[in-house]
Write a protein that holds these residues in place. Structure first.
Motif, PDB file in Angstrom:
ATOM      1  N   PRO A   1      53.886  15.476  68.378  1.00  0.00           N
ATOM      2  CA  PRO A   1      54.068  14.719  67.126  1.00  0.00           C
ATOM      3  C   PRO A   1      55.295  13.822  67.138  1.00  0.00           C
ATOM      4  N   ASP A   2      56.342  14.186  67.894  1.00  0.00           N
ATOM      5  CA  ASP A   2      57.541  13.352  67.925  1.00  0.00           C
ATOM      6  C   ASP A   2      57.326  12.039  68.658  1.00  0.00           C
ATOM      7  N   GLY A   3      56.262  11.931  69.441  1.00  0.00           N
ATOM      8  CA  GLY A   3      56.018  10.706  70.189  1.00  0.00           C
ATOM      9  C   GLY A   3      55.028   9.768  69.530  1.00  0.00           C
ATOM     10  N   ALA A   4      54.678  10.018  68.266  1.00  0.00           N
ATOM     11  CA  ALA A   4      53.683   9.179  67.586  1.00  0.00           C
ATOM     12  C   ALA A   4      54.148   7.732  67.511  1.00  0.00           C
ATOM     13  N   GLU A   5      55.403   7.508  67.185  1.00  0.00           N
ATOM     14  CA  GLU A   5      55.887   6.129  67.068  1.00  0.00           C
ATOM     15  C   GLU A   5      55.921   5.434  68.425  1.00  0.00           C
ATOM     16  N   LEU A   6      56.269   6.186  69.463  1.00  0.00           N
ATOM     17  CA  LEU A   6      56.301   5.600  70.801  1.00  0.00           C
ATOM     18  C   LEU A   6      54.879   5.261  71.266  1.00  0.00           C
ATOM     19  N   ARG A   7      53.901   6.091  70.905  1.00  0.00           N
ATOM     20  CA  ARG A   7      52.509   5.779  71.254  1.00  0.00           C
ATOM     21  C   ARG A   7      52.055   4.490  70.584  1.00  0.00           C
ATOM     22  N   SER A   8      52.427   4.326  69.320  1.00  0.00           N
ATOM     23  CA  SER A   8      52.016   3.121  68.606  1.00  0.00           C
ATOM     24  C   SER A   8      52.778   1.896  69.075  1.00  0.00           C
ATOM     25  N   ARG A   9      53.911   2.094  69.743  1.00  0.00           N
ATOM     26  CA  ARG A   9      54.724   0.966  70.191  1.00  0.00           C
ATOM     27  C   ARG A   9      54.061   0.264  71.371  1.00  0.00           C
ATOM     28  N   TYR A  10      53.528   1.012  72.312  1.00  0.00           N
ATOM     29  CA  TYR A  10      52.987   0.404  73.533  1.00  0.00           C
ATOM     30  C   TYR A  10      51.458   0.356  73.543  1.00  0.00           C
ATOM     31  N   ARG A  11      50.791   1.301  72.913  1.00  0.00           N
ATOM     32  CA  ARG A  11      49.331   1.284  72.769  1.00  0.00           C
ATOM     33  C   ARG A  11      48.645   1.095  74.124  1.00  0.00           C
ATOM     34  N   SER A  12      49.089   1.826  75.108  1.00  0.00           N
ATOM     35  CA  SER A  12      48.506   1.736  76.442  1.00  0.00           C
ATOM     36  C   SER A  12      47.976   3.100  76.854  1.00  0.00           C
ATOM     37  N   ARG A  13      47.025   3.085  77.767  1.00  0.00           N
ATOM     38  CA  ARG A  13      46.418   4.312  78.236  1.00  0.00           C
ATOM     39  C   ARG A  13      47.223   4.884  79.396  1.00  0.00           C
ATOM     40  N   VAL A  14      47.605   6.134  79.288  1.00  0.00           N
ATOM     41  CA  VAL A  14      48.366   6.794  80.345  1.00  0.00           C
ATOM     42  C   VAL A  14      47.400   7.151  81.468  1.00  0.00           C
ATOM     43  N   VAL A  15      47.672   6.590  82.667  1.00  0.00           N
ATOM     44  CA  VAL A  15      46.757   6.788  83.796  1.00  0.00           C
ATOM     45  C   VAL A  15      47.409   7.551  84.947  1.00  0.00           C
ATOM     46  N   GLY A  16      48.666   7.939  84.805  1.00  0.00           N
ATOM     47  CA  GLY A  16      49.308   8.649  85.904  1.00  0.00           C
ATOM     48  C   GLY A  16      50.671   9.155  85.506  1.00  0.00           C
ATOM     49  N   THR A  17      51.264   9.925  86.414  1.00  0.00           N
ATOM     50  CA  THR A  17      52.589  10.516  86.189  1.00  0.00           C
ATOM     51  C   THR A  17      53.518  10.111  87.326  1.00  0.00           C
ATOM     52  N   ILE A  18      54.725   9.757  86.988  1.00  0.00           N
ATOM     53  CA  ILE A  18      55.718   9.377  87.984  1.00  0.00           C
ATOM     54  C   ILE A  18      56.188  10.631  88.713  1.00  0.00           C
ATOM     55  N   GLY A  19      56.215  10.576  90.048  1.00  0.00           N
ATOM     56  CA  GLY A  19      56.688  11.694  90.841  1.00  0.00           C
ATOM     57  C   GLY A  19      58.199  11.821  90.810  1.00  0.00           C
ATOM     58  N   ASP A  20      58.698  12.939  91.330  1.00  0.00           N
ATOM     59  CA  ASP A  20      60.139  13.198  91.309  1.00  0.00           C
ATOM     60  C   ASP A  20      60.924  12.120  92.048  1.00  0.00           C
ATOM     61  N   ALA A  21      60.331  11.502  93.080  1.00  0.00           N
ATOM     62  CA  ALA A  21      61.055  10.498  93.855  1.00  0.00           C
ATOM     63  C   ALA A  21      61.409   9.272  93.029  1.00  0.00           C
ATOM     64  N   GLY A  22      60.714   9.050  91.914  1.00  0.00           N
ATOM     65  CA  GLY A  22      60.980   7.879  91.090  1.00  0.00           C
ATOM     66  C   GLY A  22      61.742   8.165  89.823  1.00  0.00           C
ATOM     67  N   LEU A  23      62.348   9.359  89.725  1.00  0.00           N
ATOM     68  CA  LEU A  23      63.057   9.748  88.509  1.00  0.00           C
ATOM     69  C   LEU A  23      64.488  10.116  88.850  1.00  0.00           C
ATOM     70  N   SER A  24      65.396   9.828  87.934  1.00  0.00           N
ATOM     71  CA  SER A  24      66.787  10.239  88.127  1.00  0.00           C
ATOM     72  C   SER A  24      66.993  11.699  87.764  1.00  0.00           C
ATOM     73  N   GLY A  25      66.104  12.259  86.942  1.00  0.00           N
ATOM     74  CA  GLY A  25      66.204  13.656  86.541  1.00  0.00           C
ATOM     75  C   GLY A  25      64.866  14.160  86.043  1.00  0.00           C
TER      76      GLY A  25
END
Length: 759
Positions: A128-152
């Motif tokens: 529920p806390d991400g409702a505003e963020l979902r409405s901001r981009y309105r894109s379909r999530v098609v994948g997850t970033i692996g650990d190699a592409g994240l700082s944490g």
């Protein structure tokens, strides 16, 4: 050597076969030492943590391209932002060809309308806390970033596919760059060295305190050994075996706690920063040094302690009034620490390793001097205290008989507060060189919008209307703008702004303004455009020329909320319609004033803007900005201080419980003879409050002296933050008070008649 091994083996057998009391004593020692060992191992892993973070950041960094589009290049637009106080790393991507470079952690680039997100952001979007963020981009999530592409592991990050970056995005050749880390400047090096020393000294003090757990029981054991024929040397070797066994058990406990902490650290976010457990790898050499030095130090501390104890066959002379503590050698340590700091300040620069070593050694010796001075101070004061109520009499008498034990319980917190005050003073003194004024005025407007999608006047008005209806927005000043160049002087540029009169007053002092007016704005450094002067659009070459309105009135520039004054042209909508270039589509920008009572007003503004222009930049205005490296050092030391505070609280609780356990017999006897439980509880509080008060006084004095010397070394003006000092001492007092209150249930259990039983 054979005799030494035999006595150590006998001492270990006495501990392991000594029954529940001996096992409890060993457990408390292992836990106290283990907490410190875990933190020391974490300190040795700091280089690998920083290296891992830098490697991951470099891997996803972009290398810009100056050439034409190829199959490997792509257009990108940075969309990093903050969502509800948590930083969000974001990037819009659009490939130029069929084989574009792919960022680390992704198998392919997302297409238009697709989105690849980090695991933490995916969980946020699903809740529920991400409702505003979902409405901001309105894109379909098609994948997850692996650990190699994240700082944490808990970083919010996304890559959003787009087909609208042509002419707006920046072309890059690939992902992945190598940045050479620039050395820290002398002041930041000084902050780092002092901070590490200040954080580690309290840990070593607590380890030294934990090694001495159960000293009274150990003394009684020595008397029994003397009774069956052991000499003094043998009893000391046997006592060393118990300390050695406790230290070795502490190493095991510390390793287990460190391994468990590696798994749990990924669930913690501190100031928007999270750490991968795989990056926490102790340096082998430093870890081996801890493993070897700790048992040796445990034996040495035990032998030094036994010098003040006389164990004879008929008993132990320990609590009798003995020789008073000498103060001269304790003051010598403080003077030696100041001397080392003075030597460090004699060199021509503070960047040499030798000088930094002198600084670290000076801070270490000075804090050690404060640690050894506290027992003398407690003894000196309690010897002169007058009798009061029953609870106070019990506390004072106990401190007079054995003030050293009570002082050791708060020595670690004293050293920690002294170091924290010095470090806070140093930060406050040098911060002016790293905290700069931006010239921005957040009291007028709080948010700035810079769009990239050209809009007509009607579309711009529609965006302003949507913003005005956004929750938390009080005022909106939207305008279109374009850069102009003088045809007479190609080096002379102006900004043309199209907006209503209310918005135009943000940029200039307008006494009279109606729709249809046009103004030429003069600045202190750049002249105002002249009526009818020929100009050209700055980005259209030398062919597209036009003449400014003949009725252009010259006005004086006004500082806008970003702190800038701009010479240029101000046009009302009717005046802009008379010039087709200005009456058409223009890039849109604006200022927004938000209501401070609405918690997430900034997020609401970002959401409304991104829905209209996904490539728009939205940022908040701030009166000051902090140097990036200074902020990194500050956050790192704050993270370390938080970890040290947690260890201090846990170790202090262990220390208090061990001291209560060693006094359970007298407490039970007093309770059996009619002493009230409340009286005994208050007496224990007095026994903690008096050393704590004296320790905090000593900590403030030591911290102020050390902070003044460090400010002198950094060539900064000496200034003390009274509010910060009071906050640190208050926090320390709260920790000690909380730990004492947590020990009250254990104290009540020790007042039961069963506690009078002994082995």
């Amino acid at each position: 050597m054979r005799r030494l091994v035999r006595d150590l083996a006998l001492g270990s057998r006495l501990v392991l076969g000594g029954g529940p009391t001996a096992w409890l004593r060993l457990t408390l020692t292992a836990v106290g030492v283990g907490l410190g060992v875990a933190l020391l191992l974490l300190a040795t892993a700091a280089p690998t943590i920083l290296a891992g973070h830098r490697q991951r950041s470099d891997a996803r960094d972009v290398v810009y391209s100056d050439g034409p589009a190829t199959a490997r290049t792509l257009l990108v637009h940075q969309a990093s932002d903050v969502y509800r106080g948590h930083p969000v790393y974001g990037m819009l991507v659009q490939p130029d060809g069929a084989d574009p470079s792919v960022p680390p952690g992704l198998s392919r680039l997302p297409g238009p309308g697709e989105m690849v997100v980090s695991p933490a952001l995916r969980r946020l979007l699903a809740g529920p806390d991400g409702a505003e963020l979902r409405s901001r981009y309105r894109s379909r999530v098609v994948g997850t970033i692996g650990d190699a592409g994240l700082s944490g592991p808990r970083e919010y990050a996304f890559y959003l596919g787009s087909d609208r970056l042509t002419g707006r995005g920046e072309r890059i050749a690939r992902f992945g760059s190598e940045h050479r880390s620039q050395p820290l400047d002398p002041t930041l090096m000084l902050l780092t060295v002092v901070g590490i020393t200040v954080l580690l000294v309290p840990v070593t003090v607590f380890i030294a305190t934990a090694v001495r757990f159960g000293s009274a029981a150990r003394d009684r054991q020595q008397a029994a050994l003397r009774l069956v024929g052991a000499d003094r040397a043998m009893t000391r070797r046997i006592a060393s075996a118990e300390a050695l066994l406790g230290a070795l058990a502490g190493l095991v406990v510390g390793a287990v706690l460190f391994a468990a902490g590696r798994q749990l650290v990924e669930f913690v976010t501190f100031d928007g920063v999270s750490i991968f457990g795989s990056d926490i790898r102790p340096q082998p050499v430093l870890a081996a040094l801890v493993a070897v030095a700790l048992p040796v130090a445990a034996v040495a501390i035990t032998l030094i302690t036994l010098r003040r104890v006389v164990a004879e066959p008929l008993g132990v002379v320990r609590h009798a009034a003995g020789r008073r503590r000498r103060v001269w050698w304790r003051l010598v340590l403080a003077v030696l620490g100041l001397a080392l700091l003075a030597v460090a300040g004699l060199g021509p620069a503070r960047t040499s390793g030798l000088q930094l070593q002198f600084v670290g050694a000076g801070v270490l010796v000075l804090l050690a001097g404060a640690a050894v001075l506290l027992p003398w101070l407690v003894e000196f004061v309690v010897r002169r205290l007058r009798a009061g109520g029953v609870s106070r009499q019990l506390a004072v008498r106990r401190l007079q008989l054995d003030g050293g034990t009570a002082a050791r319980a708060v020595t670690g917190i004293t050293v920690a507060v002294a170091g924290a005050i010095a470090l806070q003073t140093l930060f406050a003194g040098v911060s002016h060189g790293y905290v700069h004024s931006t010239g921005q005025d957040p009291s007028r407007m709080q948010v700035v919008i810079e769009g990239t999608v050209p809009m007509t006047g009607a579309e711009r008005a529609g965006l302003a209307t949507k913003l005005r209806h956004t929750d938390g927005v009080r005022q909106v000043r939207a305008y279109g703008s374009v850069a102009l160049a003088s045809t007479d002087d190609p080096q002379l540029y102006w900004q043309a702004v199209v907006a209503d009169c209310t918005t135009l007053r943000v940029f200039a002092a307008l006494d009279d303004c109606t729709d249809g007016d046009a103004f030429g704005v003069r600045d202190t450094e750049i002249r105002a455009p002249r009526p009818g002067e020929p100009v050209q659009l700055a980005d259209s070459g030398h062919g597209a020329r036009l003449h400014l309105p003949a009725e252009l009135r010259t006005v004086r520039a006004r500082t806008d909320p970003t702190g800038s004054t701009r010479a240029g042209v101000l046009l009302t909508p009717a005046a802009a319609r008379r010039l087709p270039v200005f009456g058409g589509r223009l890039p849109t920008a604006g200022f927004v004033a938000t209501d401070p009572a609405v918690r997430y007003a900034y997020d609401h503004v970002v959401t409304t803007t991104i829905r209209v222009d996904p490539t728009a930049s939205v940022f908040s205005l701030n009166a000051t900005t902090v140097d990036t490296r200074f902020g990194t050092v500050q956050r790192g030391l704050l993270l370390g201080a938080t970890a040290v505070l947690l260890v201090i609280g846990a170790s202090l609780l262990t220390t208090v419980l061990e001291q209560l356990r060693s006094r359970r017999g007298p407490l039970a006897v007093l309770s059996a003879f009619g002493a009230r439980r409340s009286t005994l509880t208050i007496s224990v509080l007095w026994q903690t409050a008096i050393p704590m008060f004296l320790g905090l006084l000593l900590a403030v004095a030591t911290g102020l002296v050390l902070g003044a010397v460090l400010l002198h070394l950094s060539h900064a003006s000496i200034w003390f933050d009274a509010t910060g000092i009071l906050g640190l001492t208050g926090a320390a007092a709260a920790v000690v008070t909380l730990v004492t209150l947590l020990s009250v249930p254990a104290l009540w259990r020790m007042m039961r008649p069963e506690a009078m039983r002994t082995e």
